[in-house]
Motif scaffolding. Sequence first.
Motif, PDB file in Angstrom:
ATOM      1  N   ILE A  74      -1.665  -6.095 -12.267  1.00 30.50           N
ATOM      2  CA  ILE A  74      -2.218  -5.320 -13.373  1.00 30.50           C
ATOM      3  C   ILE A  74      -1.081  -4.593 -14.097  1.00 30.50           C
ATOM      4  CG2 ILE A  74      -3.736  -3.386 -13.990  1.00 30.50           C
ATOM      5  CD1 ILE A  74      -5.340  -5.784 -13.178  1.00 30.50           C
ATOM      6  N   GLY A  75      -1.092  -4.710 -15.417  1.00 32.04           N
ATOM      7  CA  GLY A  75      -0.063  -4.033 -16.205  1.00 32.04           C
ATOM      8  C   GLY A  75       1.170  -4.872 -16.451  1.00 32.04           C
ATOM      9  N   LEU A  76       1.283  -6.023 -15.765  1.00 28.84           N
ATOM     10  CA  LEU A  76       2.439  -6.881 -16.032  1.00 28.84           C
ATOM     11  C   LEU A  76       2.162  -7.747 -17.255  1.00 28.84           C
ATOM     12  CD1 LEU A  76       3.517  -8.165 -12.490  1.00 28.84           C
ATOM     13  CD2 LEU A  76       4.230  -6.130 -13.709  1.00 28.84           C
ATOM     14  N   THR A  77       3.242  -8.147 -17.941  1.00 30.66           N
ATOM     15  CA  THR A  77       3.065  -9.062 -19.065  1.00 30.66           C
ATOM     16  C   THR A  77       2.992 -10.485 -18.529  1.00 30.66           C
ATOM     17  OG1 THR A  77       5.419  -9.420 -19.327  1.00 30.66           O
ATOM     18  CG2 THR A  77       4.467  -7.561 -20.535  1.00 30.66           C
ATOM     19  N   THR A  78       2.519 -11.392 -19.373  1.00 28.70           N
ATOM     20  CA  THR A  78       2.412 -12.787 -18.946  1.00 28.70           C
ATOM     21  C   THR A  78       3.753 -13.341 -18.445  1.00 28.70           C
ATOM     22  OG1 THR A  78       0.608 -13.049 -20.499  1.00 28.70           O
ATOM     23  CG2 THR A  78       1.616 -15.066 -19.678  1.00 28.70           C
ATOM     24  N   PRO A  79       4.850 -13.156 -19.210  1.00 24.71           N
ATOM     25  CA  PRO A  79       6.122 -13.679 -18.691  1.00 24.71           C
ATOM     26  C   PRO A  79       6.495 -13.097 -17.330  1.00 24.71           C
ATOM     27  CG  PRO A  79       6.349 -13.124 -20.996  1.00 24.71           C
ATOM     28  CD  PRO A  79       5.004 -12.636 -20.582  1.00 24.71           C
ATOM     29  N   GLN A  80       6.202 -11.824 -17.118  1.00 21.23           N
ATOM     30  CA  GLN A  80       6.509 -11.219 -15.815  1.00 21.23           C
ATOM     31  C   GLN A  80       5.687 -11.865 -14.714  1.00 21.23           C
ATOM     32  OE1 GLN A  80       5.657  -7.194 -16.958  1.00 21.23           O
ATOM     33  NE2 GLN A  80       7.829  -6.605 -17.037  1.00 21.23           N
ATOM     34  N   ILE A  81       4.421 -12.153 -15.026  1.00 20.50           N
ATOM     35  CA  ILE A  81       3.550 -12.777 -14.028  1.00 20.50           C
ATOM     36  C   ILE A  81       4.040 -14.182 -13.704  1.00 20.50           C
ATOM     37  CG2 ILE A  81       1.204 -13.678 -13.698  1.00 20.50           C
ATOM     38  CD1 ILE A  81       0.234 -11.167 -15.247  1.00 20.50           C
ATOM     39  N   VAL A  82       4.484 -14.895 -14.746  1.00 21.93           N
ATOM     40  CA  VAL A  82       5.011 -16.240 -14.526  1.00 21.93           C
ATOM     41  C   VAL A  82       6.217 -16.173 -13.595  1.00 21.93           C
ATOM     42  CG1 VAL A  82       6.081 -18.225 -15.655  1.00 21.93           C
ATOM     43  CG2 VAL A  82       4.143 -17.092 -16.730  1.00 21.93           C
ATOM     44  N   ARG A  83       7.048 -15.177 -13.804  1.00 21.20           N
ATOM     45  CA  ARG A  83       8.232 -15.033 -12.954  1.00 21.20           C
ATOM     46  C   ARG A  83       7.876 -14.708 -11.505  1.00 21.20           C
ATOM     47  NH1 ARG A  83      13.016 -14.704 -16.165  1.00 21.20           N
ATOM     48  NH2 ARG A  83      12.307 -14.750 -18.315  1.00 21.20           N
ATOM     49  N   ARG A  84       6.701 -14.141 -11.281  1.00 18.53           N
ATOM     50  CA  ARG A  84       6.283 -13.872  -9.897  1.00 18.53           C
ATOM     51  C   ARG A  84       5.903 -15.144  -9.156  1.00 18.53           C
ATOM     52  NH1 ARG A  84       4.390  -8.261  -9.165  1.00 18.53           N
ATOM     53  NH2 ARG A  84       6.071  -7.132 -10.185  1.00 18.53           N
TER      54      ARG A  84
END
Lengths: 246, 607
Positions: A74-84
């Motif tokens: 929650i609160g992460l941007t899409t690119p950040q989520i992809v990086r996870r």
Amino acid sequence: MTTGTPEPLLALSDINTFYGQAQVHFDLSITVGRGHIVCLLGGNASGKSTTMKIILGLVKPRSGEVMFDGASLIGLTTPQIVRRGIASVPEARRLFADMSVRENILMGAFVRNDRDAVAQDLDRMLTLFPKLGQRLSQRAGSLSGGEQQMVAMARALMSRPRLIVMDEPTMGLSPLYVDRVLELIRTINQEGVSVFMVEQNASLALEIAHEAYVLQTGRIVLSGPARTLKDDPRVRDAYLGGSEAA
Amino acid sequence: MSSWLDYTINGLIVGNVYALVAVGLALIFGVSRLINFAQGSIYLVGAYIGWVAVVQLHTPLPLTIIFVAVVAALVGVIIERFGLRPLQNSVRIAPLLATIGISFVLDQLVMLTFSPNPRALPSQLPDVRFQVGGGTIGPLDLLIAGVGISSALLLFVFLRYSKLGWAVRAASQDRDAAMQMGVDVNRVNQAVFGIAAALGGVSGLLVGMYYNQIDTAMSLQATLKGVVAEVVGGAGNVPGAVVGSLLLGLVESYGVAVFGTSYRNLFAFLLLVVVLVLRPNGLFASARQAPPEPLTGTFIAPSRPVRIPRWALAVAVAAFAILPLLPVSFYILQTLINAWLLGMLALSLTLVAGTIGQVSLGHAALLAIGAYTSALLSLTLSVPVGLAIVAGGLMSAALGTILISPSFRLRGHYVSIATLAIGEIVSLVILNWESVTRGPIGISGIPPLSLFGYDLISPNSVYWFSFAVMVVLALLQARLLGSHLGRSFRAIRDDDIAARAYGLSLNRYKSLAFIFGGFAAGVSGGIAAHLYSYINHETFNTQQSILALTVVILGGLGNVVGAIVGAVALVGLPEVFRIAAEYRILIYGIVLLLLVRFRPQGLLGTI
């Protein structure tokens, strides 16, 4: 719910989503176990695609929690989520139509910086999807729907994800390709990637899934091991009956 | 000197300059589906930074170019970050309006810093010319060609081989999918604005050196030319923008060769309108290109309009009607007369842009048509002024609707571009059609307002006359909007495909809106002509079109009372606060920006 599984890879809990005044999700909870294929069934406007968008951070829920590998998304941007470690095969594939097939596949590795390993992975994709070998320099938009689906899957795998979310991967494909895609999802899964897929075609999805959830107007009405759900008369009535026609 | 080869070289050089602007526009359009109307302002900023570098810092040429590129890029990045990024989830036309506001602000800041007078920008190259075949070419020509070609090459390498370049291409083809690959779209936008601004700034510098002179009027011209080249090449198509620019340069150059310098811009805008009408996706668009669907959507923010009770409106009208009888100063009456004239224009625009959703950026052309018709009729044919003004309104309604009708098939941003171009064309025709319009000299000695043989010269009578006309127009419009016509207009605005599916003829309703709106604007222009007693082709300019748009958004799009309240506020407040004239445009720009950002539904709400 996910009996016998260790700590889940992905867990959505008590999600409530709104589009303006309209509520899309009501206390939605879904878990995806490590190494599992989990499928979310539902008809039109049941909130399936929105669920995918919430995992990817494209839509923000009003309340609830999304945990991936023990950490909140929650609160992460899409690119950040992809990086996870979450990759996606979007609805209707959404390739970069004017870029070549090679460029499309390599776009999947956008978050990676290990050039040599990326090149190796590209070769690996060509063994997994041999048909794409001759198409590499072709414009992605010129491929058939089935071929595009292969590119979309290869593209998703290129980020070396731990979880792939797929939005109706069999939609609009010829029966031949439907089987091929399902087989590939199984192969991908056997290589250790967890899969969360949204489907309308319940009978096909239940064939390869470990677990399934049934979503109806924003509420989970049924869930459990895919094998059980397949024989559940409610699922049969609601989906399997109509799936032949679909 | 005047060989065809010379005109060809000149066309290609100028085309190169346009290309630097147009490529930036194409990049931005590709990624954000936005036509950046501030691009010309960055070009202007580039020219003035170049002037500072050359004249005050005495930098050598290579350093000048780098300096300009870097500062301009910074300006671009700032525009993206603070002007546009906050509008990401806003309606589609909001960023376009914001770039218009930004361009006003930038232009005015340059004007306030450097004064509006032209400045000489010396070329830093030797002034020699080489014979090439039948023509000549100078070092500056070569420099411009060199910068153009190397920028194109650099851009190609960037897009094809760099990671960020891939991200730009991916984002311009499918923004959401690019995000799902891990592309940070904000960073892409920032990079694209930076690159576009650097190219635009350098372009301004080179043009300044080419003509040895820079002034603040360059901005709008550059934006217009860039937009023409970009649309001709196909919006968002980078190589197309280069070809479109060269084509535009050549068309202008040959046009000038045959017809003379004052026709240069006319050719540019005619080319634009022809391309927009015949091939709205540009000359090079192939079938595979996505339809321009994301360009649709109007600026109607969801809102509940403020309900003003009828008695309150009646009281307000009565109060304003008896105002001249009270001991108020001539100055206040004068200000309010201007507000009533602007109010009529705003009534027209709020109908066209708000109610039926065609955001016109060339509305001042309707004023010009009305003004010239009325002035010429009363002056040369001695038609009574009252009648001439009505004739001006009718002419504006007819001609305006005919001129705009080819673009009825366009949607969204393209309507705005087309109306902007048509507005420019009207002004250029006025400039060039000397036998009728007296060309650049303008028309002087226009008879004062009169009605039934009585001259209206006293401020009170002018005040009452303009107020009464405006109130009548407003009542008519309110009546129109209350009828089934108003409903049909709004249906077309909200969803033209659905409206068509229900059997509404779009062309007929758009024509009706423009006829009514054209009449109101034409009457306003006619009254203004008799009030000013002198008009020329620059009396009614794009600045006025944008001012009217700001008024309309301030009041609430489609809102009849809002249009008038907006006009009074925008004309009146600067007077009340005694703001010097040169700061007013700056303030209008800031008001537009703030409205788009914080209160898109305006003061009284959209209808």
